[in-house]
Design a protein around this motif. Structure first.
Motif: not given
Length: 476
Positions: A354-378
Motif C-alpha cells: 500500500y505505497s508507491s515505494i518499489d516493494e511488495y507484500f508476499w504471502g505463502k500459498a493462500p487458501s479460500t477465504g484468506d484476505f488482505y484488509g485495509i481499514v481507512f482512518e476516516k
C-alpha cells in the motif's frame, strides 16, 4: 635521609607533571569552547574538517560523535553574495536547490531552470523557491550566467521565487593536496571535494526558506506537476519517520529532505568533504539518522539530461528508465491500517503493498477465504481502485482467483477494527484488478477495502501495489 630526598624529588616531579597536564587540559578546553559554541564561525568548521578528514568514514564508528554534532543545528556563518533576487519573508512549501559550475562542454543550467518553471502550474509556483548557486570561481563566467538568467527569468526573480547566489573562494577549505581515496586522480579528488563544499553552502543557505528541500543537478528535466506528486507522497508518509525520500534513482538528483535537517547535513558534508563523493555521503547521512532502507518512489520525477559531465567534459549518458515526463495519475492512498490472515514470508509485510515505494507484500500459498484488509482512518469517497499482483521475475505469484470488496459500518477496537458489511466490486483478471467511477457505484462512504481469495492456490501471492484515488471527502 637519602630516601627522604628521593621522595621529595619525586613529589616535585609529580607536581610539575600535574601542573603541565592541567595546563594542557585548560588549553584544550578553551579550544573546544571556541569551536563548539552555538554560533561558531567558519574557521571552526575548517579546523574540524582538517581534523576529521584524516580518518576514513565509518558509519558505526562515527555514529556517537555525529549524534553529538547533530545537537548543533545552527547555520554556518557565511557571507553570501546575492547575484539576482532575494528571499521573500514568507516560507514556501518546497525549495529546489541547484549548484552549477562552468563546463568544458555544454551548459544545461538555463534549460533546467526553464523545466522547473514550465512543468509547474500557477498554483504550484506559489509554493516553490528555486535557489541557484553559481559555484565557479571564474567571475566572468558568473557574471555572464547571471545576465542570461536575469534576461530569461526576470518575472520569476521579481516574484521572489528565483534567487542566484555565490560564495567567495575565501570561505572554502583546503582543496589541494587532499587524500586520494579509491585511488582517484588528484584533480578528481579536488573536483568532488569542492562539490561537497558547494552543496554544504547551498544547503546552509536554504535551511529556512521552506518546509522541505529537494536537491537537483544543473542538467535535469522535470516531470509535469512534480510538486503535486511530491506533496501527495509526503502526505502518504504522514506519521512515519523518514530522513530522505528519493524521486530519482540517479546520484543526488531528486533527494528530498525536511528543511530542519539541512544544517546538520551541511555540517556533515563539510566534515567529510574529501572522503568520498556527495551521493555516497548522503547515503551515510541517511543511515546515521536511523533510516536504514531506501525510500524511493516510482515513477521518477526528475531525469538527467546532460550529455557532458561537469568534470572535464566527460560523456555522461546516465538515464533514469523509471522517469515519466508527462503528467501521471498518482494515487492518494489515504491513511489506513493494513492487516492480513495470510502466512507472510519474511519481512514482506502487508504495509509494503500500500505505497508507491518499489516493494511488495508476499504471502505463502493462500487458501479460500484468506484476505488482505485495509481499514481507512476516516470514511472516504473513492473514484478509482487499481491492484497489481505478481512481479516480472515471479509472474506466477499472482492472485489466480480473487475479488475486491468495499465495506461500511465499522466495529471493534482500534487494533481489531473491521467492517460488518461488504459490497463486491468485481473479480481479479490475470492477477490484476481495476475499476473507475467507484463513487457512482457505491452509495455509502467507504470504511474498509479487502482483497478476498476465492479459491486456494499452490502458488505464493505477491501483491505488488494497491492504489486508491479519492474524490471529495465525505460531508463536504
Amino acid at each position: 635521609r637519602h630516601n627522604l630526598k628521593y621522595f621529595d624529588k619525586m613529589r616535585c616531579l609529580r607536581k610539575r607533571s600535574a601542573v603541565s597536564f592541567l595546563g594542557i587540559l585548560v588549553v584544550c578546553l578553551l579550544f573546544m569552547n571556541l569551536y563548539i559554541e552555538d554560533g561558531y564561525v567558519l574557521e571552526g568548521d575548517k579546523q574540524l574538517i582538517r581534523e576529521t578528514a584524516t580518518h576514513q568514514l565509518n558509519p558505526e564508528r562515527y555514529v556517537h560523535s555525529f549524534k553529538d554534532l547533530s545537537n548543533f543545528s545552527g547555520s554556518i556563518n557565511i557571507s553570501y553574495r546575492y547575484l539576482a533576487g532575494t528571499p521573500l519573508p514568507r516560507k514556501r512549501y518546497l525549495t529546489i536547490g541547484l549548484s552549477s559550475v562552468k563546463r568544458k562542454k555544454g551548459n544545461y543550467l538555463l534549460e533546467t531552470i526553464k523545466s522547473i518553471f514550465e512543468q509547474s502550474s500557477y498554483e504550484e509556483l506559489k509554493e516553490i523557491a528555486v535557489v541557484v548557486q553559481l559555484a565557479d570561481f571564474d567571475s566572468a563566467w558568473c557574471d555572464g550566467m547571471v545576465q542570461d538568467i536575469s534576461q530569461k527569468f526576470a518575472h520569476h526573480i521579481i516574484a521572489g521565487r528565483l534567487i542566484v547566489i555565490h560564495v567567495p573562494e575565501d570561505y572554502y577549505p583546503v582543496l589541494d593536496g587532499l587524500k586520494r581515496n579509491y585511488n582517484d586522480p588528484e584533480d578528481r579528488v579536488k573536483f568532488r571535494s569542492k562539490q561537497n563544499v558547494d552543496y554544504a553552502f547551498l544547503l546552509n543557505f536554504c535551511a529556512n526558506l521552506s518546509d522541505y528541500y529537494v536537491m537537483l543537478e544543473d542538467d535535469v528535466r522535470c516531470s509535469k506537476n512534480f510538486l503535486t506528486a511530491v506533496k501527495k507522497v509526503i502526505t502518504s508518509r504522514e506519521g512515519s519517520y523518514w530522513v530522505t525520500l528519493e524521486f530519482s534513482k540517479l546520484g543526488y538528483i531528486g533527494k528530498l529532505y525536511h528543511s530542519h535537517d539541512l544544517p546538520r547535513l551541511a555540517h556533515f558534508l563539510l566534515m567529510f568533504y574529501q572522503e568520498m563523493p556527495c551521493d555516497w555521503l548522503l547515503i551515510h547521512f541517511r543511515g546515521l539518522l536511523a533510516q536504514k532502507e531506501v525510500i524511493r518512489f516510482k515513477p521518477s520525477l526528475f531525469q538527467h539530461m546532460g550529455y557532458y559531465s561537469s568534470y572535464k567534459g566527460a560523456e555522461n549518458k546516465l538515464k533514469d528508465d523509471d522517469f515519466e515526463e508527462e503528467s501521471f495519475d498518482i494515487p492518494d492512498n489515504p491513511p489506513a491500517n493494513l492487516h492480513t490472515n495470510m502466512n507472510v514470508f519474511e519481512n514482506y509485510e502487508a504495509s509494503k503493498a500500500y505505497s508507491s515505494i518499489d516493494e511488495y507484500f508476499w504471502g505463502k500459498a493462500p487458501s479460500t477465504g484468506d484476505f488482505y484488509g485495509i481499514v481507512f482512518e476516516k470514511p472516504i469517497k473513492i473514484s478509482k481502485i487499481k491492484v497489481i499482483t505478481g512481479t516480472e521475475d515471479r509472474q506466477n505469484d499472482i492472485l489466480h482467483h480473487g475479488a475486491l470488496e468495499v465495506g461500511e459500518k465499522i466495529v471493534g477496537s482500534k487494533k481489531g477494527r473491521q467492517c460488518t458489511t461488504y459490497l463486491r466490486l468485481g473479480e481479479f483478471k490475470n492477477g490484476n484488478f481495476e475499476i473507475t467511477d467507484v463513487e457512482h457505484k457505491v452509495l455509502f462512504d467507504i470504511n474498509c477495502m479487502r482483497i478476498l481469495v476465492t479459491k486456494s492456490q499452490k502458488e505464493w501471492l505477491i501483491i505488488r501495489s494497491i492504489s486508491v484515488w479519492t474524490s471529495q471527502t465525505p460531508n463536504q
